[in-house]
Scaffold this motif. Structure first.
Motif, mmCIF file in Angstrom:
data_model
loop_
_atom_site.group_PDB
_atom_site.id
_atom_site.type_symbol
_atom_site.label_atom_id
_atom_site.label_comp_id
_atom_site.label_asym_id
_atom_site.label_seq_id
_atom_site.Cartn_x
_atom_site.Cartn_y
_atom_site.Cartn_z
ATOM 1 N N GLU A 56 0.843 -1.186 0.000
ATOM 2 C CA GLU A 56 0.000 0.000 0.000
ATOM 3 C C GLU A 56 0.882 1.240 0.000
ATOM 4 N N CYS A 59 -0.059 5.153 2.604
ATOM 5 C CA CYS A 59 -1.059 4.561 3.498
ATOM 6 C C CYS A 59 -1.678 5.568 4.452
ATOM 7 N N GLY A 62 -3.593 4.820 8.060
ATOM 8 C CA GLY A 62 -4.083 3.445 8.111
ATOM 9 C C GLY A 62 -5.576 3.293 7.902
ATOM 10 N N THR A 65 -5.613 0.572 5.494
ATOM 11 C CA THR A 65 -4.730 -0.489 5.980
ATOM 12 C C THR A 65 -5.418 -1.368 7.004
ATOM 13 N N VAL A 75 -0.118 -6.802 4.781
ATOM 14 C CA VAL A 75 0.052 -5.466 4.213
ATOM 15 C C VAL A 75 1.411 -4.878 4.572
ATOM 16 N N ALA A 77 2.813 -1.243 4.453
ATOM 17 C CA ALA A 77 2.255 0.100 4.352
ATOM 18 C C ALA A 77 3.381 1.128 4.280
ATOM 19 N N VAL A 88 -0.479 3.497 12.323
ATOM 20 C CA VAL A 88 -0.761 2.234 11.628
ATOM 21 C C VAL A 88 -0.506 1.057 12.555
ATOM 22 N N THR A 93 5.451 -1.526 8.327
ATOM 23 C CA THR A 93 5.484 -0.141 7.894
ATOM 24 C C THR A 93 6.864 0.228 7.374
#
Length: 233
Positions: A56, A59, A62, A65, A75, A77, A88, A93
């Motif tokens: 993603e 993001c 989130g 997300t 995911v 992100a 998030v 991440t």
């Protein structure tokens, strides 16, 4: 109203106001934390295999997300804002500008939402799409959002959601082929404004900018023409 937010400076043509941290492209962290998820998880899940690895890009806090994680997707992100990424949960991440991202891995599904393909600077747009192509696995799908066909028409206009109102205040010429858009988000306890640049794309232009980076539109995923599945050309 809560106090004004802070940022280290805006990109040319961009701006924001409102409480809390504000990113250089005019996004307010607290605003993006509050905004509701809409049809994005359903659209994505209609294409992505169950439990698929998703990349993603952009993001934010989130908003999309979290429901994707809840659906069992793996995911990764990406956002350039540390303040956004701090919101998030449940995803891997990565802090990076999208254009500079190179994870040395590919994903069966890559997401480029939030109308980022309409970046005002064509070099930024090319960088975004190159990052998408770089991380797209063979046979994979890039899922992206285009602006609605009437995005710059009939302004000002409002949308009322439970607990807040979105106002698209204006869209004015900024440079050749580029418009500067001003939006406001009004909550009972706070108001945020966001100013950003948009380069409108008709169907021919959309296909052309994808082709520049070895991509092509494969399938329209929503009746309004906002969501598309894009594949390697």
């Amino acid at each position: 109203m809560a106090g004004e937010g802070t940022t280290t400076g805006y990109r040319p043509g961009y701006g924001a106001s409102g409480p809390g941290a504000l990113t250089p492209d005019g996004c307010a962290v607290e605003l993006y934390r509050r905004l509701p998820v809409r049809d994005e998880p359903e659209v994505i899940a209609s294409v992505a295999p169950p439990g698929a690895r998703l990349l993603e890009l952009g993001c934010g806090a989130g908003r999309v997300t979290h429901p994707l994680v809840a659906r069992g997707f793996d995911v990764t992100a990406v956002d350039e804002s540390a303040e956004m990424l701090a919101e998030v949960r449940g995803a891997r991440t990565v802090r990076s500008p999208i254009e500079e991202l190179d994870l040395a891995e590919t994903f069966p599904v890559v997401l480029l939402a939030s109308f980022l393909i309409h970046a005002g600077d064509p070099e930024v747009r090319r960088g975004l799409l190159r990052a998408c192509r770089r991380h797209l696995a063979p046979g994979g799908s890039l899922l992206l959002q285009r602006e609605p066909a009437d995005a710059h028409d009939g302004l000002p206009r409002e949308r009322h959601d439970p607990g807040f109102t979105t106002r698209i205040v204006s869209s004015v010429p900024y440079a050749e082929g580029v418009r500067q858009v001003r939006a406001a988000y009004v909550f009972p306890d706070a108001t945020w404004t966001q100013t950003f640049l948009s380069r409108p794309l008709d169907d021919e232009g959309f296909a052309a900018v994808l082709a520049e980076e070895g991509l092509r539109p494969a399938e329209r995923l929503s009746e309004d023409g906002v969501w598309w599945r894009v594949v390697a050309a």
